[in-house]
Scaffold this active site. Structure first.
Site, short mmCIF file in Angstrom:
data_model
loop_
_atom_site.label_atom_id
_atom_site.label_comp_id
_atom_site.label_asym_id
_atom_site.label_seq_id
_atom_site.Cartn_x
_atom_site.Cartn_y
_atom_site.Cartn_z
N ARG A 128 -5.99 4.20 1.42
CA ARG A 128 -5.49 5.56 1.19
C ARG A 128 -4.45 5.61 0.08
NH1 ARG A 128 -3.02 4.82 6.10
NH2 ARG A 128 -4.95 3.69 6.41
N GLY A 140 -1.64 3.51 -1.37
CA GLY A 140 -2.19 2.39 -2.13
C GLY A 140 -2.28 1.16 -1.24
N HIS A 141 -2.79 1.37 -0.05
CA HIS A 141 -2.97 0.25 0.88
C HIS A 141 -3.96 0.67 1.98
CE1 HIS A 141 0.58 2.37 2.82
NE2 HIS A 141 -0.27 2.31 3.80
N ALA A 142 -4.36 -0.31 2.77
CA ALA A 142 -5.19 -0.07 3.96
C ALA A 142 -4.59 -0.88 5.10
CB ALA A 142 -6.64 -0.49 3.71
#
Ligand code: TYD
Length: 175
Positions: A131, A84-86
């Site tokens: 992702r 839950g981040h990039a």
């Protein structure tokens, strides 16, 4: 280049591994499944052995970046999701060292899901890709090879902020 019969499955290199002591080495036939987000599956070398198989990763050889960090996710409870981040600069290779899980990747335009279930496949995630990881099997281990040390400032934790910057990099005006 001629389109492969199997979508996105492209043999890239072939070399025979040195297998000491009469053990059998597999061909390090590197298959690359390239997705629409710039993420791709890399097949890692395998040294098969009746005593147990072995896979290795050397900086600058099997993966297209040098790495400064390894971390792994384990004991993930059923139904949980991670990620839950990039990342602004970081790139990674994600491997299902044990068990299986899904990786959903999103470059701000396209979104796709990769299923990882072999310890000799890695998913290369370039920079600027959002992702999420889910559907972990019981006892699974997610091994990550990362190009840089941990740095919170490199993270996008907010999808809208990530998507806006990704659009700007593509040369699109802000909505
Ligand atoms: P994070 O990358 O945010 O994982 P997820 O997106 O799945 O929640 O990492 C979770 C926490 O772990 C974060 O607060 C910082 C810490 N962490 C480190 O200290 N070093 C590391 O190398 C990583 C990956 C995380």
């Amino acid at each position: 280049m001629e389109r492969p019969t199997e979508p996105y499955l492209v043999p890239t290199t072939e070399r025979r591994l040195h297998a000491p002591h009469g053990r059998r080495a597999t061909d390090a036939r590197s298959h690359v499944r390239e997705g629409v987000t710039g993420c791709r599956i890399v097949e890692l070398p395998r040294v098969t052995d009746p005593r147990g198989n072995l896979t290795f990763i050397e900086a600058g050889q099997q993966i297209p970046f040098r790495f400064d960090r390894v971390y792994y996710l384990y004991d993930v409870p059923g139904g949980e999701s991670r990620g839950g981040h990039a990342h602004r600069q970081l790139e990674q290779l994600v491997i299902a060292a044990s068990g299986s899980f899904d990786v959903i990747v999103d470059d701000g335009v396209n979104r796709e899901r990769f299923f990882l279930n072999r310890s000799y496949y890695g998913l290369h995630i370039p920079r600027m890709v959002w992702r999420e990881l889910d559907d972990f099997s019981s006892g699974s281990v997610c091994l990550v090879i990362a190009s840089d040390p941990y740095e919170e400032a490199d993270y996008y934790r907010d999808y809208a902020e990530f998507a806006a910057d990704a659009a700007a990099e593509r040369g699109e005006a802000a909505a």
